[in-house]
Design an enzyme around this catalytic site. Structure first.
Site, PDB file in Angstrom:
ATOM      1  CG  ASP A 117      -8.663   1.124   2.343  1.00 36.92           C
ATOM      2  OD1 ASP A 117      -7.914   1.575   3.217  1.00 36.92           O
ATOM      3  OD2 ASP A 117      -9.794   1.591   2.107  1.00 36.92           O
ATOM      4  CG  ASP A 159     -11.325   1.738   5.608  1.00 39.28           C
ATOM      5  OD1 ASP A 159     -10.235   2.309   5.783  1.00 39.28           O
ATOM      6  OD2 ASP A 159     -11.998   1.850   4.569  1.00 39.28           O
ATOM      7  NE  ARG A 212      -3.509   2.738   0.742  1.00 37.01           N
ATOM      8  CZ  ARG A 212      -4.598   2.945   1.471  1.00 37.01           C
ATOM      9  NH1 ARG A 212      -5.150   1.961   2.114  1.00 37.01           N
ATOM     10  NH2 ARG A 212      -5.121   4.143   1.533  1.00 37.01           N
ATOM     11  NE  ARG A 222      -7.192   2.843  -1.861  1.00 39.16           N
ATOM     12  CZ  ARG A 222      -7.676   3.867  -1.203  1.00 39.16           C
ATOM     13  NH1 ARG A 222      -8.264   3.698  -0.064  1.00 39.16           N
ATOM     14  NH2 ARG A 222      -7.588   5.085  -1.670  1.00 39.16           N
TER      15      ARG A 222
END
Length: 167
Positions: free
Chosen positions: A101, A103, A88, A98
């Site tokens: 990711d 989250d 990343r 990307r």
């Protein structure tokens, strides 16, 4: 209203570069192998259109439910290290392509708002690629604000969200 899964943490994973299906599977394994993380459930892998610029590959998304005694910021440090380990690169283009990711969507029943982390995730209520996989792993979930996940799903179109593979 009783909150369901109030001790679980939910993470959203997404990727659209470097074999994204494999990136998500390997990232899920990396999370499950961490000594302070217990993987409870993992959603199917979903294909979705990019949120930002449309001149990028489609995304692969999933949601995992974990148990941990880590603080939210300690977990954030771990997820960001995994992102870096998977190549990343953080750029100014917030919604650009990307490799990975991760989250923090929900952290137990906590509300967190500081310079590094906002939980519940600020965009979760409007993102089909978060809500549908989240519903798969926690169908009875009630958010810290009192909103039931099933009620949110009634307001969100699936757009082009499709299941690509089971976890």
């Amino acid at each position: 209203m009783t909150k369901q899964h109030s001790e679980l943490v939910f993470l959203g994973l997404g990727a659209n570069l470097n074999a994204p299906l494999e990136q998500i599977r390997k990232a899920t394994n990396a999370l499950s192998e961490h000594a302070e993380i217990n993987l409870v459930a993992s959603s199917s892998l979903y294909g979705s259109k990019p949120m930002g610029p449309q001149d990028q590959p489609d995304y692969v998304n999933s949601v995992v439910a974990i148990e941990t005694n880590l603080s939210a910021l300690a977990l954030l440090d771990i997820t960001q290290k995994i992102e870096l380990d998977f190549g990343r690169v953080r750029k100014e283009n917030r919604w650009g392509p990307r490799t990975l990711d991760i989250d923090i969507i929900l952290f137990k029943d906590q509300k967190i708002d500081n310079e590094r982390l906002t939980v519940p995730h600020y965009g979760m209520k409007t993102r089909e690629f978060v809500l549908y996989p989240l519903h798969e792993v926690a169908p009875e979930l009630c958010l810290p604000c009192g909103t039931e996940l099933t009620e949110l799903l009634k307001t969100i179109d699936k757009n082009s969200l499709t299941i690509l593979a089971t976890s």
